[in-house]
Structure formats: structure tokens, C-alpha cells
Design a protein around this motif. Structure first.
Motif, PDB file in Angstrom:
ATOM      1  N   HIS A 246      11.973   7.921  -4.463  1.00 54.22           N
ATOM      2  CA  HIS A 246      12.175   6.731  -5.287  1.00 54.22           C
ATOM      3  C   HIS A 246      10.877   6.370  -6.003  1.00 54.22           C
ATOM      4  N   LYS A 247      11.010   5.926  -7.245  1.00 58.45           N
ATOM      5  CA  LYS A 247       9.855   5.513  -8.036  1.00 58.45           C
ATOM      6  C   LYS A 247      10.260   4.353  -8.922  1.00 58.45           C
ATOM      7  N   GLY A 248       9.409   3.350  -8.999  1.00 59.94           N
ATOM      8  CA  GLY A 248       9.711   2.192  -9.831  1.00 59.94           C
ATOM      9  C   GLY A 248       8.462   1.403 -10.153  1.00 59.94           C
ATOM     10  N   HIS A 249       8.591   0.532 -11.147  1.00 59.00           N
ATOM     11  CA  HIS A 249       7.454  -0.286 -11.563  1.00 59.00           C
ATOM     12  C   HIS A 249       7.283  -1.460 -10.608  1.00 59.00           C
ATOM     13  N   ALA A 250       6.069  -1.632 -10.113  1.00 57.05           N
ATOM     14  CA  ALA A 250       5.746  -2.744  -9.219  1.00 57.05           C
ATOM     15  C   ALA A 250       5.124  -3.869 -10.030  1.00 57.05           C
ATOM     16  N   ARG A 251       5.827  -4.982 -10.146  1.00 57.27           N
ATOM     17  CA  ARG A 251       5.322  -6.119 -10.926  1.00 57.27           C
ATOM     18  C   ARG A 251       4.020  -6.659 -10.353  1.00 57.27           C
ATOM     19  N   SER A 252       3.947  -6.712  -9.045  1.00 61.25           N
ATOM     20  CA  SER A 252       2.772  -7.290  -8.395  1.00 61.25           C
ATOM     21  C   SER A 252       1.505  -6.492  -8.666  1.00 61.25           C
ATOM     22  N   LEU A 253       1.670  -5.201  -8.926  1.00 61.16           N
ATOM     23  CA  LEU A 253       0.518  -4.320  -9.106  1.00 61.16           C
ATOM     24  C   LEU A 253       0.328  -3.862 -10.541  1.00 61.16           C
TER      25      LEU A 253
ATOM     26  N   ARG B 256       1.871  -1.402 -12.036  1.00 61.00           N
ATOM     27  CA  ARG B 256       1.874   0.058 -12.068  1.00 61.00           C
ATOM     28  C   ARG B 256       3.082   0.584 -11.312  1.00 61.00           C
ATOM     29  N   ASP B 257       3.380   1.867 -11.480  1.00 66.14           N
ATOM     30  CA  ASP B 257       4.473   2.484 -10.746  1.00 66.14           C
ATOM     31  C   ASP B 257       4.061   2.733  -9.301  1.00 66.14           C
ATOM     32  N   MET B 258       5.047   2.603  -8.408  1.00 64.59           N
ATOM     33  CA  MET B 258       4.841   2.919  -6.993  1.00 64.59           C
ATOM     34  C   MET B 258       5.987   3.821  -6.536  1.00 64.59           C
ATOM     35  N   GLU B 259       5.696   4.643  -5.541  1.00 60.38           N
ATOM     36  CA  GLU B 259       6.673   5.614  -5.061  1.00 60.38           C
ATOM     37  C   GLU B 259       6.859   5.491  -3.549  1.00 60.38           C
ATOM     38  N   TYR B 260       8.013   5.950  -3.074  1.00 60.55           N
ATOM     39  CA  TYR B 260       8.237   6.065  -1.638  1.00 60.55           C
ATOM     40  C   TYR B 260       9.327   7.100  -1.386  1.00 60.55           C
ATOM     41  N   LYS B 261       9.423   7.551  -0.151  1.00 64.18           N
ATOM     42  CA  LYS B 261      10.481   8.475   0.241  1.00 64.18           C
ATOM     43  C   LYS B 261      11.245   7.893   1.419  1.00 64.18           C
ATOM     44  N   ARG B 262      12.514   8.217   1.456  1.00 65.86           N
ATOM     45  CA  ARG B 262      13.368   7.800   2.563  1.00 65.86           C
ATOM     46  C   ARG B 262      13.852   9.042   3.300  1.00 65.86           C
ATOM     47  N   TYR B 263      13.778   8.991   4.613  1.00 63.04           N
ATOM     48  CA  TYR B 263      14.245  10.086   5.450  1.00 63.04           C
ATOM     49  C   TYR B 263      15.292   9.539   6.407  1.00 63.04           C
ATOM     50  N   GLY B 264      16.497  10.055   6.342  1.00 64.62           N
ATOM     51  CA  GLY B 264      17.548   9.614   7.250  1.00 64.62           C
ATOM     52  C   GLY B 264      18.705   8.963   6.540  1.00 64.62           C
ATOM     53  N   HIS B 265      19.786   8.755   7.286  1.00 66.57           N
ATOM     54  CA  HIS B 265      21.025   8.209   6.711  1.00 66.57           C
ATOM     55  C   HIS B 265      21.454   6.896   7.350  1.00 66.57           C
TER      56      HIS B 265
ATOM     57  N   LEU C 253      13.244   6.510   8.053  1.00 67.08           N
ATOM     58  CA  LEU C 253      11.868   6.262   7.643  1.00 67.08           C
ATOM     59  C   LEU C 253      11.782   5.927   6.162  1.00 67.08           C
ATOM     60  N   PHE C 254      10.905   4.987   5.847  1.00 68.17           N
ATOM     61  CA  PHE C 254      10.558   4.684   4.467  1.00 68.17           C
ATOM     62  C   PHE C 254       9.033   4.801   4.382  1.00 68.17           C
ATOM     63  N   THR C 255       8.553   5.878   3.770  1.00 65.45           N
ATOM     64  CA  THR C 255       7.111   6.112   3.713  1.00 65.45           C
ATOM     65  C   THR C 255       6.567   5.583   2.392  1.00 65.45           C
ATOM     66  N   LEU C 256       5.750   4.559   2.480  1.00 61.07           N
ATOM     67  CA  LEU C 256       5.248   3.863   1.300  1.00 61.07           C
ATOM     68  C   LEU C 256       4.035   4.539   0.685  1.00 61.07           C
ATOM     69  N   ASP C 257       3.807   4.240  -0.564  1.00 58.58           N
ATOM     70  CA  ASP C 257       2.590   4.636  -1.254  1.00 58.58           C
ATOM     71  C   ASP C 257       1.491   3.635  -0.910  1.00 58.58           C
ATOM     72  N   GLY C 258       0.246   4.013  -1.132  1.00 57.92           N
ATOM     73  CA  GLY C 258      -0.872   3.119  -0.873  1.00 57.92           C
ATOM     74  C   GLY C 258      -1.781   3.000  -2.089  1.00 57.92           C
ATOM     75  N   ILE C 259      -2.648   1.993  -2.065  1.00 56.67           N
ATOM     76  CA  ILE C 259      -3.604   1.813  -3.173  1.00 56.67           C
ATOM     77  C   ILE C 259      -5.014   1.570  -2.625  1.00 56.67           C
ATOM     78  N   ASP C 260      -5.338   2.156  -1.478  1.00 56.40           N
ATOM     79  CA  ASP C 260      -6.647   1.916  -0.854  1.00 56.40           C
ATOM     80  C   ASP C 260      -7.811   2.224  -1.783  1.00 56.40           C
TER      81      ASP C 260
ATOM     82  N   ARG D 139       5.911  -7.040   0.394  1.00 53.92           N
ATOM     83  CA  ARG D 139       6.723  -8.153   0.891  1.00 53.92           C
ATOM     84  C   ARG D 139       7.839  -8.557  -0.065  1.00 53.92           C
ATOM     85  N   GLU D 140       7.544  -8.630  -1.358  1.00 60.68           N
ATOM     86  CA  GLU D 140       8.487  -9.205  -2.314  1.00 60.68           C
ATOM     87  C   GLU D 140       9.289  -8.170  -3.102  1.00 60.68           C
ATOM     88  N   GLU D 141       8.811  -6.933  -3.157  1.00 62.46           N
ATOM     89  CA  GLU D 141       9.493  -5.926  -3.962  1.00 62.46           C
ATOM     90  C   GLU D 141      10.009  -4.755  -3.124  1.00 62.46           C
TER      91      GLU D 141
END
Length: 205
Positions: A6-13, A15-24, A62-69, A95-97
Motif C-alpha cells: 500500500h502507498k498513499g500521500h500522508a497529509r501530516s508529513l 509526502r508519500d508513505m508505504e506499508y505492507k500487510r501480511y495475513g488475512h 502484520l502491518f509493517t510501517l515505513d519510517g522517517i528516522d 495516529r490519524e492516518e
């Protein structure tokens, strides 16, 4: 194993952010990456494979988030105020998106039954997951932190002004006196694990 990207625009940041989902199906588990890591890191390091049985049987997803460290804690070219502000924007994104989207997906896969997520991560991911849960316990069922860092002093030195303080669990947790908040924290499943090696020995000195 069901896997989706999954990829989408993050209003809070901004910029685009990505994540993956594993499982049903199953309880959602939100995974933060390690230092300056990306959303695919947990899979690449073997974490997804280690949990394959729990994922394939529908016990967890699992939902593995992207980071911005690299834009916050590890951005040595910016001042402390900018770095911590960027981190706060990241937590707003989570939290919000991200969370509302992840929880909607998880609820749909569980027959409409909402389940509060479990948060986890290794190293810097352990810091993010525990810090997020301590600050927003109403959004979580618990945390599993593996060899995490729990003080903002590791990144900002003696500076603990403003939001830096409120991102330093070892400093702000002892000062919590709100009984309602303490009750929420005590109701969570809190699991903290620490390895044995050169890094852990250095942290004990």
C-alpha cells in the motif's frame, strides 16, 4: 500467505508513505522499522517468516510501517526543534492516518469486529512502538519491544525541552500521576525483551 502493498500521500508529513500487510485475519500487529529502516525491513530480516504460522492460521496480521528516522532523530543537519517536530508529525501520521486505515482493513477481515492493535519493533522500532503506546494507550492492546531504546537523551543529549521530554519514556513515565492514564497503561500487555551482546553491554555502562 496473503501479502499486499500500500502507498498513499500522508497529509501530516507532506509526502508519500508505504506499508505492507501480511495475513488475512486476526489481531492487527503494527510493526515499526529499526533505525532509518523501511516498511520492507521486517520481512527482509526474517521477522515475517518467523511468524508465518501465526499469520497463516489467522491469529495475527502484520502491518509493517515505513519510517522517517533520517528526517528526525538521525538528521544531524537540522536543529533539535526541527527534528522533534518532524517526529511529532510522524506520530500524527501513524495516529490519524495510518491507524484508522489499518484498523478498518483489520475489522473487515474479522467480520466487522474491531480489535485494538499490538505494537512492536526491534531497536529503534522498539523505541517507537513503546513510546507510541505509552503516549496513546487508548489506541493499543499492548507492545512487544525488542532491544529498544527508551530515552531521547540517546539522540538529543541533555536537551529535554518541550516535545523532546515527551518522547523520552524514562523521563516522562515516572512523572505520570493521572490515575486514569495509569489505569490504561496497567491494563496493557507490556513485553520488553533485551538481547545479550556488545550493544547491550555498552548501554549498561
Amino acid at each position: 500467505m496473503d501479502v499486499s502493498y500500500h502507498k498513499g500521500h500522508a497529509r501530516s508529513l507532506g509526502r508519500d508513505m508505504e506499508y505492507k500487510r501480511y495475513g488475512h485475519a486476526g489481531r492487527p500487529v503494527v510493526v515499526f522499522p529499526t533505525s532509518q529502516g523501511r516498511f520492507y525491513q521486517f520481512e527482509d530480516s526474517g521477522g515475517v517468516g518467523a511468524l508465518a504460522e501465526f499469520i497463516d492460521t489467522g491469529r495475527i496480521q502484520l502491518f509493517t510501517l515505513d519510517g522517517i528516522d533520517s528526517e528526525s532523530f538521525f538528521n544531524k543537519h537540522a536543529d533539535a526543534a526541527h527534528r522533534i517536530a518532524r517526529h511529532e508529525a510522524y506520530f500524527r501520521y501513524v495516529r490519524e492516518e495510518a491507524l484508522p486505515e489499518l484498523q478498518a482493513v483489520a475489522a473487515k477481515s474479522n467480520g466487522g469486529r474491531p480489535l485494538k492493535p499490538l505494537f512492536c519493533g526491534c531497536s529503534m522500532g522498539g523505541y517507537h512502538s513503546s513510546n507510541f503506546v505509552f503516549r496513546f494507550p487508548e489506541l493499543a492492546s499492548g507492545v512487544i519491544s525488542l532491544s529498544g531504546v527508551y530515552s531521547a537523551r540517546d539522540f538529543f543529549g541533555r536537551q529535554l525541552e518541550g516535545n523532546i521530554y515527551f518522547n523520552s519514556p524514562l523521563d516522562y513515565l515516572p512523572g505520570i500521576v493521572d490515575q486514569k492514564l495509569l489505569g490504561r497503561l496497567r491494563a496493557l500487555r507490556l513485553i520488553f525483551c533485551c538481547g545479550q551482546g556488545a550493544w547491550e553491554e555498552r548501554m549498561l555502562v
